[in-house]
Each structure stands twice: as C-alpha cells, then as structure tokens.
Design a protein around this motif. Structure first.
Motif, PDB file in Angstrom:
ATOM      1  N   SER A 254      21.738  10.701 -98.955  1.00 24.92           N
ATOM      2  CA  SER A 254      21.377   9.638 -99.854  1.00 24.92           C
ATOM      3  C   SER A 254      22.029  10.527-101.418  1.00 24.92           C
ATOM      4  N   GLY A 255      22.124  11.733-101.337  1.00 25.56           N
ATOM      5  CA  GLY A 255      22.451  12.407-102.177  1.00 25.56           C
ATOM      6  C   GLY A 255      21.720  11.813-103.964  1.00 25.56           C
ATOM      7  N   ALA A 256      20.231  12.530-103.870  1.00 17.93           N
ATOM      8  CA  ALA A 256      19.861  12.226-103.816  1.00 17.93           C
ATOM      9  C   ALA A 256      18.331  14.121-104.176  1.00 17.93           C
ATOM     10  N   ASP A 257      17.701  13.625-104.852  1.00 22.20           N
ATOM     11  CA  ASP A 257      16.584  14.490-105.312  1.00 22.20           C
ATOM     12  C   ASP A 257      15.522  13.533-104.367  1.00 22.20           C
ATOM     13  N   ILE A 258      14.763  13.852-103.056  1.00 23.58           N
ATOM     14  CA  ILE A 258      13.680  13.271-102.461  1.00 23.58           C
ATOM     15  C   ILE A 258      12.750  14.391-102.207  1.00 23.58           C
ATOM     16  N   ARG A 259      12.015  14.901-102.908  1.00 22.65           N
ATOM     17  CA  ARG A 259      11.238  15.968-102.912  1.00 22.65           C
ATOM     18  C   ARG A 259       9.695  14.947-102.945  1.00 22.65           C
ATOM     19  N   ASP A 260      10.011  14.025-103.996  1.00 23.27           N
ATOM     20  CA  ASP A 260       8.279  13.434-104.511  1.00 23.27           C
ATOM     21  C   ASP A 260       8.993  12.558-104.223  1.00 23.27           C
ATOM     22  N   VAL A 261       9.352  11.966-102.926  1.00 24.48           N
ATOM     23  CA  VAL A 261       9.608  10.587-102.278  1.00 24.48           C
ATOM     24  C   VAL A 261       8.741  10.727-101.291  1.00 24.48           C
ATOM     25  N   PRO A 262       7.293   9.499-101.375  1.00 27.06           N
ATOM     26  CA  PRO A 262       6.362   9.849 -99.889  1.00 27.06           C
ATOM     27  C   PRO A 262       6.981   9.583 -99.038  1.00 27.06           C
ATOM     28  N   CYS A 263       5.949  10.269 -98.233  1.00 22.83           N
ATOM     29  CA  CYS A 263       6.266  10.067 -96.543  1.00 22.83           C
ATOM     30  C   CYS A 263       5.526  10.192 -95.798  1.00 22.83           C
ATOM     31  N   TYR A 264       6.288   8.587 -94.770  1.00 22.74           N
ATOM     32  CA  TYR A 264       5.145   8.802 -93.661  1.00 22.74           C
ATOM     33  C   TYR A 264       5.631   9.494 -92.228  1.00 22.74           C
ATOM     34  N   VAL A 265       4.890  10.009 -91.411  1.00 21.76           N
ATOM     35  CA  VAL A 265       5.025  10.874 -90.705  1.00 21.76           C
ATOM     36  C   VAL A 265       4.354  10.412 -89.311  1.00 21.76           C
ATOM     37  N   SER A 266       4.909   9.524 -88.468  1.00 19.38           N
ATOM     38  CA  SER A 266       4.627   9.270 -86.689  1.00 19.38           C
ATOM     39  C   SER A 266       5.048  10.541 -86.006  1.00 19.38           C
ATOM     40  N   LEU A 267       3.982  11.875 -85.597  1.00 21.80           N
ATOM     41  CA  LEU A 267       4.240  13.005 -85.038  1.00 21.80           C
ATOM     42  C   LEU A 267       3.793  12.662 -83.383  1.00 21.80           C
ATOM     43  N   ALA A 268       4.889  12.696 -82.176  1.00 18.01           N
ATOM     44  CA  ALA A 268       3.640  12.723 -81.113  1.00 18.01           C
ATOM     45  C   ALA A 268       2.859  14.032 -81.259  1.00 18.01           C
ATOM     46  N   GLY A 269       1.738  13.947 -80.186  1.00 14.32           N
ATOM     47  CA  GLY A 269       1.401  15.537 -80.029  1.00 14.32           C
ATOM     48  C   GLY A 269       0.607  15.958 -81.319  1.00 14.32           C
ATOM     49  N   ALA A 270       0.850  14.742 -82.594  1.00 17.12           N
ATOM     50  CA  ALA A 270      -0.276  15.910 -83.629  1.00 17.12           C
ATOM     51  C   ALA A 270      -1.745  15.179 -83.673  1.00 17.12           C
ATOM     52  N   ILE A 271      -2.333  15.527 -82.659  1.00 15.91           N
ATOM     53  CA  ILE A 271      -3.702  15.192 -82.079  1.00 15.91           C
ATOM     54  C   ILE A 271      -5.107  15.266 -83.046  1.00 15.91           C
ATOM     55  N   ASP A 272      -4.792  15.925 -83.782  1.00 14.90           N
ATOM     56  CA  ASP A 272      -5.957  16.892 -85.046  1.00 14.90           C
ATOM     57  C   ASP A 272      -5.391  17.127 -85.861  1.00 14.90           C
ATOM     58  N   ASP A 273      -6.658  17.233 -86.877  1.00 17.72           N
ATOM     59  CA  ASP A 273      -6.642  17.371 -88.362  1.00 17.72           C
ATOM     60  C   ASP A 273      -5.585  19.079 -88.743  1.00 17.72           C
ATOM     61  N   ARG A 274      -5.722  19.565 -87.671  1.00 14.78           N
ATOM     62  CA  ARG A 274      -5.153  21.139 -87.879  1.00 14.78           C
ATOM     63  C   ARG A 274      -3.398  20.940 -87.561  1.00 14.78           C
ATOM     64  N   ILE A 275      -3.029  20.438 -86.702  1.00 12.25           N
ATOM     65  CA  ILE A 275      -1.656  20.505 -86.396  1.00 12.25           C
ATOM     66  C   ILE A 275      -1.081  19.591 -87.246  1.00 12.25           C
ATOM     67  N   GLN A 276      -1.365  18.509 -88.355  1.00 10.88           N
ATOM     68  CA  GLN A 276      -1.124  17.469 -88.704  1.00 10.88           C
ATOM     69  C   GLN A 276      -1.031  18.788 -90.353  1.00 10.88           C
ATOM     70  N   ALA A 277      -2.270  19.027 -90.498  1.00 13.68           N
ATOM     71  CA  ALA A 277      -2.231  19.762 -92.184  1.00 13.68           C
ATOM     72  C   ALA A 277      -0.778  20.755 -92.096  1.00 13.68           C
ATOM     73  N   ALA A 278      -0.543  21.215 -90.994  1.00 10.44           N
ATOM     74  CA  ALA A 278       0.404  22.423 -90.851  1.00 10.44           C
ATOM     75  C   ALA A 278       1.312  21.454 -90.685  1.00 10.44           C
TER      76      ALA A 278
END
Length: 286
Positions: A59-83
């Motif tokens: 994109s050639g852009a600074d995307i650090r503040d762009v909201p991001c949704y991550v769907s992730l296999a194995g992210a089964i609890d709050d601890r993993i999701q936060a990490a």
C-alpha cells in the motif's frame, strides 16, 4: 456511495494466512503461510506480522492505526488472543478464534446455524450479530460427525461386526481384513492421528452411496449427532442451516426432512467473514 473506513481483515488458518487491507478505495490482498496459535504461538505471530508488513509495503502507507480484525486458528482463549494482539505492530487489533469468521462468512452476516464438518467439527448459531459455537474439542474429546470421527467409527464398527455386536456388511468385513484383523486394527488405530482417521471418510461415503448397511449406519449416526448439536443450540425447523466443510455434501441426504428443507448454501469463506467482522470492529459494533 459512502467509502468504507480503512480496515484490515486477516484469516489465518493452520496452513494459509490471507489478508485484505481496505484503504482509500483500494483493496490490497495478501496470501502467505499460516499457523495454529494453540500449538505454535510464536509461529502464528510471525505469520501475522509478515501479513501486516506485506500489506504496508504494497500500500505504501502507514497502517499502524488502521483497525484490524484477526481470525486465527487456535486462538481459543483470552490469554492467546491478548498475546497475539500485543505482538502485532498495530494500535487497534481484535483477535478471535477462526470459527467465528467461518460462521459469519458462511451466512454472510445473517442469522442462522452452521455445522462445520471437516477433519474436525464444530457447530454454531449466529443471531443478532452474536455467534455462539460448541464443539471443536478435537477427536479425543469430541469432533462429532467429523471426518476423523467417521474413520474411527469405521474401525470400531468393523471390530464390533466381527464380534457379532452390530450388523455385518461387506464393507465392514473388507476393512477388517484389509487392516489385518483385530490386532491389526487395534495397532493401526493406536498410532493414527485425526487426519489419518479422516482419510477413511471418503471410503465410507462411497460405500454408503453403494447402499452398504455398515457405511449407512455410520453416516446415519453422524447425522444424528449433528442434529443433537443443532438442537442444543436451539435450532428449529425453518431456521437457516448451512453445512460447510468437506463432508457437507456427504451428510446432507441423511438429515431429517425438516433440516434438509432448511439448508442454505454457504455464501462465503473465513476471509469473507473476517471482512464483515473487520467492518463491525471499525464501527465499534463488535
């Protein structure tokens, strides 16, 4: 038409990671390696960082503040999701287990029920933008009606048929002999992973299509387990029902008439669901 606000949607499975950046009217896509966060947390974080870096580069852009949704296999609890969220170079990130996006994608964000039937299985209900899912514990603890469950059921029934504990069939006897009898089946099963059991599922489906009673019994039992899970979620006749995964077609004809009449085809995949959820997250509606 109002231009959608910038956002990033990522769907990272055990094998592949796919991502979409929506920015200034553009859609920039990425595809790379994936990983399961439960079994390989560090690797999954690396895969996600690779995806984000590639989107920023393209994109050639600074995307650090762009909201991001991550769907992730194995992210089964709050601890993993936060990490995972803390490891990413973004200021606004939400991480959820991949079954959520799979359900939303299959139903295109609408209300309904999903039975996901692959090597493993899970069942879900989407209502009013909220998703509740059950199952998905792995073959040892569940994965009812999955490909792995079918393969294990086949070997178990082959043993039981030879002992006279269930109806015999040509297919069950064929499998019994092929594996080397009782001791051969027990030995083979002791070393088989879920994916190995699942490799037997297509043979069960083929035998059922040829009207073998043993194979028909397995798929009928699996269909019963599917319906029980759906009833546990509150399914009623007329509620939209979507079967996904490699066994969707195999099971469709074994469901009761009211369930068959409620079947709807999947509208999209996990990435499509992640895009919908990224939009909700951007609006503060997730």
């Amino acid at each position: 038409m109002t231009q959608p606000k910038p956002n990033i949607a990522i769907d990272c499975g055990g094998t592949n990671c796919r991502a979409v950046l929506r920015l200034d009217g553009r859609e920039i896509e990425y595809r790379g390696r994936g990983s399961n966060a439960f079994s390989h947390l560090d690797r999954s974080q690396d895969c996600l960082r690779e995806a984000i870096a590639a989107l920023a580069d393209q994109s050639g852009a600074d995307i650090r503040d762009v909201p991001c949704y991550v769907s992730l296999a194995g992210a089964i609890d709050d601890r993993i999701q936060a990490a995972v969220a803390a490891a990413l170079p973004l200021s606004r990130v939400v991480v959820q287990e991949d079954c959520m996006a799979a359900v939303v994608g299959a139903l295109d964000g609408a209300d309904g029920f999903v039975a996901a039937l692959g090597t493993g299985s899970f069942f879900a209900r989407s209502a009013g933008g909220q998703v509740r899912h059950i199952g998905g514990y792995g073959l040892t603890l569940g994965d009812e009606a999955s490909g792995a469950w079918i393969g294990r059921a086949l070997l178990a029934r082959a043993l039981m048929a030879e002992e006279g504990r269930t109806e015999k069939s040509a297919f069950l006897h064929e499998v019994f002999e092929e594996f080397g009898g009782r001791s051969g089946i027990i030995l083979a099963a002791s070393t088989m992973a879920p994916a190995d059991f699942a490799k037997l599922a297509p043979r069960v489906n083929d035998a059922a299509l040829a009207s073998d009673s043993g194979a028909l019994g397995i798929l009928s039992e699996g269909a019963g387990l599917i319906m029980q899970a759906l009833f546990d979620l509150g399914w009623q006749g007329g509620d939209a029902l979507c079967l996904t995964g490699g066994l969707a077609d195999a099971y469709a004809s074994y469901l009761p008439p009211e369930a068959r009449a409620s079947l709807v085809p999947p509208k999209g995949d996990g990435l499509a669901g992640a895009v919908i959820l990224a939009e909700r997250f951007t609006r503060g509606a997730l």
